[in-house]
Every structure is written in C-alpha cells, then in structure tokens.
Design an enzyme around this catalytic site. Structure first.
Site, PDB file in Angstrom:
ATOM      1  N   HIS A 195     -45.904  23.007   6.737  1.00 51.85           N
ATOM      2  CA  HIS A 195     -46.926  22.591   7.699  1.00 51.85           C
ATOM      3  C   HIS A 195     -47.557  21.266   7.294  1.00 51.85           C
ATOM      4  O   HIS A 195     -48.640  20.925   7.751  1.00 51.85           O
ATOM      5  CB  HIS A 195     -48.026  23.650   7.789  1.00 51.85           C
ATOM      6  CG  HIS A 195     -47.523  25.029   8.031  1.00 51.85           C
ATOM      7  ND1 HIS A 195     -46.781  25.348   9.145  1.00 51.85           N
ATOM      8  CD2 HIS A 195     -47.615  26.165   7.293  1.00 51.85           C
ATOM      9  CE1 HIS A 195     -46.459  26.630   9.095  1.00 51.85           C
ATOM     10  NE2 HIS A 195     -46.941  27.147   7.979  1.00 51.85           N
ATOM     11  N   HIS A 202     -45.090  28.993  12.803  1.00 46.84           N
ATOM     12  CA  HIS A 202     -43.864  29.416  12.123  1.00 46.84           C
ATOM     13  C   HIS A 202     -42.801  29.746  13.145  1.00 46.84           C
ATOM     14  O   HIS A 202     -41.869  30.492  12.885  1.00 46.84           O
ATOM     15  CB  HIS A 202     -44.109  30.665  11.278  1.00 46.84           C
ATOM     16  CG  HIS A 202     -45.308  30.576  10.415  1.00 46.84           C
ATOM     17  ND1 HIS A 202     -46.542  30.972  10.846  1.00 46.84           N
ATOM     18  CD2 HIS A 202     -45.459  30.121   9.154  1.00 46.84           C
ATOM     19  CE1 HIS A 202     -47.424  30.773   9.867  1.00 46.84           C
ATOM     20  NE2 HIS A 202     -46.795  30.255   8.834  1.00 46.84           N
TER      21      HIS A 202
END
Lengths: 331, 331
Positions: free
Chosen positions: B57, B219
C-alpha cells in the site's frame, strides 16, 4: 480502454481544472490556451523559468510550477507539443522583467514551437534563452526526435535552475547553469507495459507476456531492444551500464540518483530498483549524495522505470537542496 | 507476472533497503523483523505514533515516518499483517517515555496482532493506546474484516495526530484526537484493474474489458457492485454519494477532500476526478478547505481511485497545516 475521464477530447483541460482546484495557493491555470502559472507571477526582477510539452507525463511539467522551480508550464495535448501561442502566453504571464529561460525537451515539435514562441517574444522585447534537454542515452534518433530525447533529467534541471533564478541569478547565469546541468545528466528507461492515449483508445504498442522494452521513450517510442523479462538486478544493470559509460561517470564521482516511475509501477518495485542501483554504483566507487525516487516523469499508466544520474558539485548540490514549493516537489 | 523485483519472497526487505538508502536522513530501517523508525527516534517526552499493516500500500505507512507524522511503521509481508513481535520492536525503538499510540486499520489480522503487541508492551511498562481506523463506507464486513475496513482516511489521521504529538499533546489527548478524526472521516474506492501479489504471481481478481468494481478494498476484496465503465462524473458520483450520506456531510460543512490513486492511475486522471469531486461538493454547498491528491494508499499497481472526506474544524485544520517531513508528505 478503461480510464477515469469524461470526454477524451477535453481530458487535458479537465485535468488542469482539477489541478487548479487542488492547488489554489500555488497555481493559476488558464485553459485557452492551456497554461499553468505561479499564483504570484510575475515575480519582479527574477528570471522566469518556463517549460512545457505534451501532456501525459504528469507531474511533469505543471506539477513543478511554484517558488523555487518553474514560473510557468505549457501543457500541450496528450503526447503533443503545445502551440507557439500557448508558450508565448506563458511567457507574457510569467515574465518579470529579467528575461525568460525556456526548458525544452528535445522532440522535434517542442523544439520548433518553443523556438517560434521565443522569436515572437524576442520581437516584442523580451529577452529569451532556451536550453534543450537531451539526456536519454538509449537511442540517437527516434520517432519524434532528431538527436537524443529529453526525459527524466528535465526534472533535475528545472529544480536546480529554478533555485538559481529564485536566488537572483541573471538570465545569462541561469542559461549557463542549465547547459551545465544538461551536460552532466544522463538517463535511460524501460517498460513492462504500454500506455493508452485517451483519444486513441488503444495501447501505443504491444509487449508479450514475458517481454520488456529497454531504452523506451516516454511516449512509448521504441528503445534499444525488446528482451525477455529479467530480475530487478538485471533490469537496473541494463539501464545503468549505458548511462555510466556515456558521460562517463567514474570512480569518485558524486552524483544525484533519480529513480523514476513511468507511472504505473508500484512504489515497492521502485524502491527495490533504487536499492539495486545504489548497490551497483557503490561497487563502482560512485558516491550517491542525493536521491529522488518517485513518479515524476511518466508516460500515463505505463509500467516501467527510468534511471537518471547527475554529476554533482557543491553549487549544484546547494541549488538542489534549496527550498521548493510545488505540487509535486516540496522541501 | 511482470514485476521489477528479484526473489518474490524477499520483495519487502529489498524495497525497505532501497527506501533506507533513498532517505538516510529521515529513516532507520531494520529488516528482521521489518520496522521503519524515524532517524531521530526516540523523541523524548513525545507520544510515539506508530502504524503498520501489510505491505503493498506504499507509501502507506513507511512513507509517512518522520517529524510531524509517524514515529515508526511496521510493514508486514504483502497484504499480510505484521507479527506482534515486529510491532513490539517498533514500540521499543520509538517509545520516548510519553507513551505510544497505535494506528491500526480495521483488518482482523492487524487488529489481533497490534492488540497482542500492545498487551506485551503494556506488561513491560509502556503506556499504549490504540485507534482502529474504519473509514470505508463501501461494505459492512469483508474478506479480511469484521466491520468496516480502514483505508485512505488513515493517512489523514496519521498526519493530524502526528502533528499533535509533535506539539506536545499527551497520550490521552492524542488518543481522543485520533478517535475524533476517525469519527469524522469517510472513504470509498473503485478499481479498473486488479493488483498482482508478487508471491502469488496472478491478478487478485478478474475484471472484464468494460467493467469496474465500485467499493473495492485495498487488497482487491470485493466491493459493493461490479458495473459497466462510466464517465469520471459517474464514477465520482458513485463514490461521493455514499460517503456524503453516511456521516452525513451537509451544506455548510468544511472538509478536507483526499483524492487517492490506487497505484496505477495516471495523475492526469486523478486530477480529472478531483475536479469533478470539487464541483459536486460545491453544488451541495460543502466547502473544500484542504486537499490531498496523489497515490498515498495504494494496492500495488491497481488502477482506480478512492475519495476520502474529513469534516474539518479549526483544530484539525491547524494540525493538518503543521509542517511535516516524511518521504511521501513534506510541507
């Protein structure tokens, strides 16, 4: 084509309006012709540093407009040079009486249109100089270029010359400095995927599932070779070796290493590549003194990266370190 | 899979080593367990603000370590929670005697592992509090979550609480402030493409040539709906309406608007979307007072974006504006 846009014909104007709203304190944006100018322009008795070129390479150039870097940017249509009248409009808005330095990436259309604008502005009494950036060692001539292409090194030059202009360096000094930075900068890039230009709607080229293009340009122009995928070590070596041999960079040199994402590459992969580049440079005895890592000279959503090396000295280092306030670079 | 990596098993460590080399003045990196700590940690008599979670991320969270934001970050494997002992190691390195605030995104693994670490650190005499960020309005429960997911709002919380800690706010004050920011923040995201986890080697999901996923997680977890491609106007409306209805945000509210790239989206498209969001908010009488636009909470190379709104007041605005020096945010 899947893109977050409205009418593909208006994408540059729509993006610039969003950019103006995002950075109201830094930028003024006009959309006809499209120019982006520092909110406090013109800055009296200070050289105006202006760059531009086709859109699709964001944050280059509009993201580098602000105190300590560019006075104005002239974004053309996607991958297409801005017109001379747009460049001239930017000069008129940014010029503060100390002359204008145009920073032009070496593509045939850009060189021609900035030259025409420079002649028109000169005829109206503005002192204009031009530096043509041609840092890409990958190929000698290319689809849009006679001579080497201007790529990532442009960011470093804009930062350093912007700092000098802010500190009161005159037009001659800024021009000489720009030529010096240009002479000491070398770059090379690669791609894993192709970008899609909004008004075209299809990828600019096709790459196989296990292929990459080494020496790619920032408009998807062909590079040196198309080869099978390699590790990060192998990829970085394929970029770094030609860069080092070209200047050449040699043992004991102090450099700025710029690890640039072409747009779609995850930051995680960019840091992996940056680490490899630092290790390889260290093995050669080349000292990395400053770094820039991120997506700064992109080709829309293209996945890939470029490396740029600038040979530093005390003066260039000090200008690099000087404060800067722009959308994309701040310190 | 085409990625600029060496061994997929070592990608997080390789990236962290590159990051350490890129930011030697800001960060200290350890790779076993993987933690990233401010170079000047511990800062005496100052609350340590620590966050972490699965990697992939970036720049979240390690890119936000530095004066005015995080004291340390704990990056787990890609899309996988860090272990309790890694969190505990970060606390031990960053703790300056004024206690530690853990900022945890609401995923089952993260909540469990940070909780265990907090208990271990508490047993050793450290004062630890936790804030769980759950700003994603898209879905109530999800693949990795009981309750709402923590997404882009985490960046805003880390910036604001980091500023408060730097200005000497005590642990109670930092914790209350974090809960207040969390309560006023709402987000929602969408994707055009799927990310590929390096050690998996295949895209996390499949989307058709003309499809997008609305309400996607970071995700690649499923969102609210899979729908045909839409214009930027349509996409932004699909994200903004649920956000506005949820808090709710109403006419006259002053907000921070965060337009976040999921990683692979060109900056040009992000600015188009940002412009649309500002226009729609203006039509509702909601006043955008601060902005953040860029790739700050990503999902590897996933194309897409998220919007986050934070209801501001004078205190939150002042903390947002306070100076910050990290790899990803500087002003």
């Amino acid at each position: 084509m899947k893109k977050i846009i409205n009418d593909p014909a208006n994408v540059v104007g729509d993006a610039l309006r969003g950019m103006a709203l995002a950075h109201p304190d830094l930028l003024h944006v006009r959309t006809d012709p499209a120019i982006v100018v520092r909110a406090d322009a013109p800055v009296p008795d200070t050289v105006a540093v202006i760059s531009g070129g086709g859109s699709g390479h964001e944050p280059l150039h509009a993201g580098f407009v602000g105190p300590g870097m560019l006075s104005a940017a002239v974004p053309g249509p996607v991958f297409t040079s801005p017109t001379p009248d747009a460049v001239q409009a930017a000069i008129a808005q940014a010029e503060g009486g100390a002359g204008t330095l145009l920073v032009v990436k070496n593509y045939t259309g850009d060189v021609l249109n900035f030259e025409t604008a420079a002649e028109l502005a000169t005829a109206e009494g503005t002192d204009v100089r031009t530096v043509v950036v041609q840092d890409d060692v990958a190929v000698r001539d290319s689809t849009h270029t006679a001579g080497r292409r201007g790529v990532g090194g442009t960011v470093l030059l804009e930062k350093i010359v912007g700092a000098a202009a802010r500190q009161g360096t005159d037009l001659n000094g800024c021009h000489e400095l720009a030529e010096r930075v240009s002479a000491r900068t070398r770059s090379m890039g690669m791609a894993l995927t192709a970008p899609t230009v909004p008004h075209v709607g299809e990828p600019s080229f096709a790459l196989g599932e296990d292929e990459m293009e080494i020496g790619i340009g920032i408009h998807g122009e062909p590079g040196r070779e198309r080869v099978p995928m390699d590790s990060a070590d192998g990829i970085v070596r394929r970029l770094l070796d030609p860069i080092l041999e070209d200047l050449p960079f040699t043992e004991g040199d102090e450099v700025l290493l710029f690890t640039n994402s072409m747009g779609g590459t995850p930051l995680m992969e960019l840091y992996v590549a940056h680490g490899v580049a630092e290790r390889l440079l260290d093995e050669r005895g080349i000292r990395v003194r400053r770094r820039l890592v991120g997506p700064y000279t992109t080709s829309l959503e293209m996945q890939g990266l470029s490396l740029t090396l600038l040979e530093l000295d005390a003066e260039l280092t000090a200008y690099w370190d000087a404060p800067v306030q722009t959308p994309a670079l701040q310190w």
